[in-house]
Design a protein around this motif. Sequence first.
Motif, PDB file in Angstrom:
ATOM      1  N   ARG A 146       0.727  54.128 -41.240  1.00  0.00           N
ATOM      2  CA  ARG A 146       0.328  53.807 -39.771  1.00  0.00           C
ATOM      3  C   ARG A 146       0.798  54.776 -39.090  1.00  0.00           C
ATOM      4  O   ARG A 146       0.218  55.355 -37.964  1.00  0.00           O
ATOM      5  N   THR A 147       2.073  55.254 -39.157  1.00  0.00           N
ATOM      6  CA  THR A 147       2.710  56.227 -38.141  1.00  0.00           C
ATOM      7  C   THR A 147       2.499  57.731 -38.708  1.00  0.00           C
ATOM      8  O   THR A 147       2.767  58.692 -38.260  1.00  0.00           O
ATOM      9  N   GLY A 148       1.446  57.670 -39.675  1.00  0.00           N
ATOM     10  CA  GLY A 148       1.197  59.014 -40.192  1.00  0.00           C
ATOM     11  C   GLY A 148       1.936  59.786 -41.157  1.00  0.00           C
ATOM     12  O   GLY A 148       1.972  60.850 -41.599  1.00  0.00           O
ATOM     13  N   ARG A 149       2.968  58.731 -41.619  1.00  0.00           N
ATOM     14  CA  ARG A 149       3.990  59.298 -42.901  1.00  0.00           C
ATOM     15  C   ARG A 149       3.535  58.876 -43.884  1.00  0.00           C
ATOM     16  O   ARG A 149       4.202  58.078 -44.611  1.00  0.00           O
ATOM     17  N   VAL A 150       2.589  59.371 -44.372  1.00  0.00           N
ATOM     18  CA  VAL A 150       1.689  58.969 -45.769  1.00  0.00           C
ATOM     19  C   VAL A 150       2.531  59.395 -46.960  1.00  0.00           C
ATOM     20  O   VAL A 150       2.977  58.641 -48.039  1.00  0.00           O
ATOM     21  N   GLY A 151       3.167  60.556 -46.885  1.00  0.00           N
ATOM     22  CA  GLY A 151       4.110  60.953 -47.645  1.00  0.00           C
ATOM     23  C   GLY A 151       5.355  60.391 -48.169  1.00  0.00           C
ATOM     24  O   GLY A 151       5.519  60.008 -49.448  1.00  0.00           O
ATOM     25  N   PRO A 152       6.073  59.943 -47.239  1.00  0.00           N
ATOM     26  CA  PRO A 152       7.125  59.230 -47.744  1.00  0.00           C
ATOM     27  C   PRO A 152       6.490  57.734 -48.003  1.00  0.00           C
ATOM     28  O   PRO A 152       7.451  57.316 -49.016  1.00  0.00           O
ATOM     29  N   ALA A 153       5.516  57.046 -47.610  1.00  0.00           N
ATOM     30  CA  ALA A 153       5.069  55.730 -48.175  1.00  0.00           C
ATOM     31  C   ALA A 153       4.819  56.073 -49.534  1.00  0.00           C
ATOM     32  O   ALA A 153       5.106  55.248 -50.334  1.00  0.00           O
ATOM     33  N   LEU A 154       4.109  57.276 -50.055  1.00  0.00           N
ATOM     34  CA  LEU A 154       3.672  57.363 -51.297  1.00  0.00           C
ATOM     35  C   LEU A 154       4.857  57.499 -52.242  1.00  0.00           C
ATOM     36  O   LEU A 154       4.877  57.310 -53.368  1.00  0.00           O
ATOM     37  N   SER A 155       6.015  58.251 -51.801  1.00  0.00           N
ATOM     38  CA  SER A 155       7.186  58.394 -52.417  1.00  0.00           C
ATOM     39  C   SER A 155       7.551  57.140 -52.805  1.00  0.00           C
ATOM     40  O   SER A 155       8.288  56.937 -53.888  1.00  0.00           O
ATOM     41  N   ILE A 156       7.682  55.852 -51.865  1.00  0.00           N
ATOM     42  CA  ILE A 156       8.347  54.875 -52.126  1.00  0.00           C
ATOM     43  C   ILE A 156       7.355  54.397 -53.312  1.00  0.00           C
ATOM     44  O   ILE A 156       7.759  53.330 -54.271  1.00  0.00           O
ATOM     45  N   VAL A 157       5.763  54.234 -53.244  1.00  0.00           N
ATOM     46  CA  VAL A 157       5.302  53.798 -54.398  1.00  0.00           C
ATOM     47  C   VAL A 157       5.524  54.501 -55.841  1.00  0.00           C
ATOM     48  O   VAL A 157       5.612  53.676 -56.577  1.00  0.00           O
ATOM     49  N   ARG A 158       5.492  55.794 -55.512  1.00  0.00           N
ATOM     50  CA  ARG A 158       6.038  56.497 -56.989  1.00  0.00           C
ATOM     51  C   ARG A 158       7.210  56.184 -57.459  1.00  0.00           C
ATOM     52  O   ARG A 158       7.436  56.337 -58.511  1.00  0.00           O
ATOM     53  N   SER A 159       8.145  55.514 -56.911  1.00  0.00           N
ATOM     54  CA  SER A 159       9.565  55.275 -57.154  1.00  0.00           C
ATOM     55  C   SER A 159       9.329  54.254 -58.164  1.00  0.00           C
ATOM     56  O   SER A 159      10.353  53.954 -58.872  1.00  0.00           O
ATOM     57  N   ASN A 160       8.295  53.545 -58.279  1.00  0.00           N
ATOM     58  CA  ASN A 160       7.943  52.238 -59.164  1.00  0.00           C
ATOM     59  C   ASN A 160       8.704  50.781 -58.803  1.00  0.00           C
ATOM     60  O   ASN A 160       9.115  50.186 -59.336  1.00  0.00           O
ATOM     61  N   GLU A 161       9.270  51.012 -57.514  1.00  0.00           N
ATOM     62  CA  GLU A 161      10.131  49.704 -57.087  1.00  0.00           C
ATOM     63  C   GLU A 161       9.152  48.538 -57.210  1.00  0.00           C
ATOM     64  O   GLU A 161       9.593  47.294 -57.394  1.00  0.00           O
ATOM     65  N   GLY A 162       8.040  48.720 -56.491  1.00  0.00           N
ATOM     66  CA  GLY A 162       7.097  47.627 -56.351  1.00  0.00           C
ATOM     67  C   GLY A 162       6.586  47.177 -58.009  1.00  0.00           C
ATOM     68  O   GLY A 162       6.326  46.009 -58.137  1.00  0.00           O
ATOM     69  N   LYS A 163       6.463  48.139 -58.730  1.00  0.00           N
ATOM     70  CA  LYS A 163       5.842  47.744 -60.077  1.00  0.00           C
ATOM     71  C   LYS A 163       6.661  47.052 -60.829  1.00  0.00           C
ATOM     72  O   LYS A 163       6.651  46.163 -61.456  1.00  0.00           O
ATOM     73  N   ALA A 164       8.312  47.425 -60.543  1.00  0.00           N
ATOM     74  CA  ALA A 164       9.110  46.408 -61.400  1.00  0.00           C
ATOM     75  C   ALA A 164       9.096  45.041 -60.707  1.00  0.00           C
ATOM     76  O   ALA A 164       9.390  44.215 -61.596  1.00  0.00           O
ATOM     77  N   ALA A 165       9.287  44.876 -59.324  1.00  0.00           N
ATOM     78  CA  ALA A 165       9.115  43.660 -58.743  1.00  0.00           C
ATOM     79  C   ALA A 165       7.844  42.833 -59.327  1.00  0.00           C
ATOM     80  O   ALA A 165       7.979  41.700 -59.584  1.00  0.00           O
ATOM     81  N   MET A 166       6.619  43.392 -59.396  1.00  0.00           N
ATOM     82  CA  MET A 166       5.554  42.656 -59.968  1.00  0.00           C
ATOM     83  C   MET A 166       5.678  42.529 -61.552  1.00  0.00           C
ATOM     84  O   MET A 166       5.367  41.195 -61.723  1.00  0.00           O
ATOM     85  N   ASP A 167       6.202  43.482 -62.269  1.00  0.00           N
ATOM     86  CA  ASP A 167       6.382  42.955 -63.718  1.00  0.00           C
ATOM     87  C   ASP A 167       7.603  41.726 -63.852  1.00  0.00           C
ATOM     88  O   ASP A 167       7.341  40.752 -64.576  1.00  0.00           O
ATOM     89  N   ALA A 168       8.582  41.933 -62.813  1.00  0.00           N
ATOM     90  CA  ALA A 168       9.506  40.735 -62.911  1.00  0.00           C
ATOM     91  C   ALA A 168       8.945  39.623 -62.681  1.00  0.00           C
ATOM     92  O   ALA A 168       9.301  38.316 -63.087  1.00  0.00           O
ATOM     93  N   PHE A 169       8.086  39.270 -61.702  1.00  0.00           N
ATOM     94  CA  PHE A 169       7.219  38.313 -61.098  1.00  0.00           C
ATOM     95  C   PHE A 169       6.233  37.880 -62.166  1.00  0.00           C
ATOM     96  O   PHE A 169       6.231  36.437 -62.444  1.00  0.00           O
ATOM     97  N   ARG A 170       5.662  38.812 -62.821  1.00  0.00           N
ATOM     98  CA  ARG A 170       4.883  38.257 -63.921  1.00  0.00           C
ATOM     99  C   ARG A 170       5.628  37.496 -65.111  1.00  0.00           C
ATOM    100  O   ARG A 170       5.011  36.513 -65.556  1.00  0.00           O
ATOM    101  N   ASP A 171       6.814  38.165 -65.361  1.00  0.00           N
ATOM    102  CA  ASP A 171       7.519  37.842 -66.721  1.00  0.00           C
ATOM    103  C   ASP A 171       7.979  36.353 -66.371  1.00  0.00           C
ATOM    104  O   ASP A 171       8.065  35.328 -67.016  1.00  0.00           O
TER     105      ASP A 171
END
Length: 495
Positions: A135-160
């Motif tokens: 929202r503040t125009g910093r899309v690059g850092p936001a995508l970097s967080i997504v590419r770090s797979n931190e969220g994916k790891a949390a979702m996988d752990a939740f599903r398990d």
Amino acid sequence: MGQFLRTPTLGRRVAGLLTLAIVLLLATNIATLVMINRTARFNDEVDVAQQLRRQTRTVLIHLVDAETGQRGFLLTGNPDYLLVHGDASRELPHELDELTRLARNDPDLAPRAAHLRELAESKLAELDRTVALARTGRVGPALSIVRSNEGKAAMDAFRDEADTIDDITETRLQLRRRQSERSSSVTVGANAVGGILILVLAGVSGWMLRRYVLEIQEARDAIARMNAGLEGQVRERTADLTRANEEIQRFAYIVSHDLRAPLVNVMGYTSELEQAGRVVDKAIIEAESKRKVDPDVVMAVREDMPEAIGFIRASTEKMDRLINAILKLSREGRRSLVPELLDMSGMVQGIADSIRHQTGEAGAEIVVEPLPRLTSDRLSVEQIFGNLIDNAVKYLDHDRPGRIVVSGEDDGAWLTYRIEDNGRGIAPRDHERIFELFRRSGRQDRKGEGLGLAFVRNSVRRLGGDITVESELGKGSTFILKFPTRLILAEAGDY
């Protein structure tokens, strides 16, 4: 109860069988209630497990929706994706609270539900951070967080963790299902066994009752046969007694009549002896003027002969009264009874009024209370009450004011009358003897031959009733009369 238990009767056996049936029924009901409660508990546990599984999937769906909205916004920059993300983010805290509530009483699932909450909150925080950067125009850092797979790891752990909860609840569901089926089978089996046993007991009870009814019927038939024979014997003996009684009455009448003839002769010759004694006495008086008469002759004529004649006369008069009494009893036994409705209060009051001069001389009073009406023979009843009231007046105690009370009551089948006085009373040993012929009680200072009460009892019994006495010396007597409410001529005895 002890006597009942010790006596081997049909009632005891049936009561035992019924008690056993009731015990079986209670046991079956208790077992059914236990199984129903257990099944209800299993059902509650199954329901909670099902809700927990659905709630876990609901939280996962909201997380996926929030992540989908975050990815769409980051890739396209279209704010419409934030609507999906916002709705999911707002619902997740409430869904997580419900998940925690459902698992809080389960020691196995509560820690896993808490872990799921931590993972979901961590994933939600990661999503909110990337959205805020975009929202503040910093899309690059936001995508970097997504590419770090931190969220994916949390979702996988939740599903398990969600899959583990599903496995646990599924295992429990299968176990509870088997337990519920076993409980249902046990309940059905217990009810079936109980029902069969109750039917068996009912059949045994019915068989015993049927046998008992048959035995009663056989006994009743035997009694009926015996009664038929007894009724014949009773009729024969009644006829014999009736004939014997009639013979006795005729014999008493004949004997009394035959005794009267020589008695009249004795009384006549006694009068002639008196006349002869007066003639001899006159001759002695004339002879004494001429010569001395032997004193023994004078004594014999003037003292011994009159005394002997007086004894003879007294004895013959007494015998005459006895014969008259016997004739009266004999005539009373042959008289036909005529039943009619009697106003007892008026009748007894009339008897009391007829002897008012006697009670006045004795300083006594007769109280006639309201008496129940009686259907019986008027003459017999008048004679009964007249004799009893005469006796009460005759045997009053002169040392105290006399009081005679006549009362009565109706108890349905019988009418009871009481004639109570405060006279000199009767000794206990004479309570029965006074009803016998020629028997009297106490001092013999009153006129009478001992026939009145014998006549009364004879008359009372002939009317189908009974008479008894309650008395104590010096305190008075109470004669108690009991009559059937209605005289039945077929049952009136001839005594």
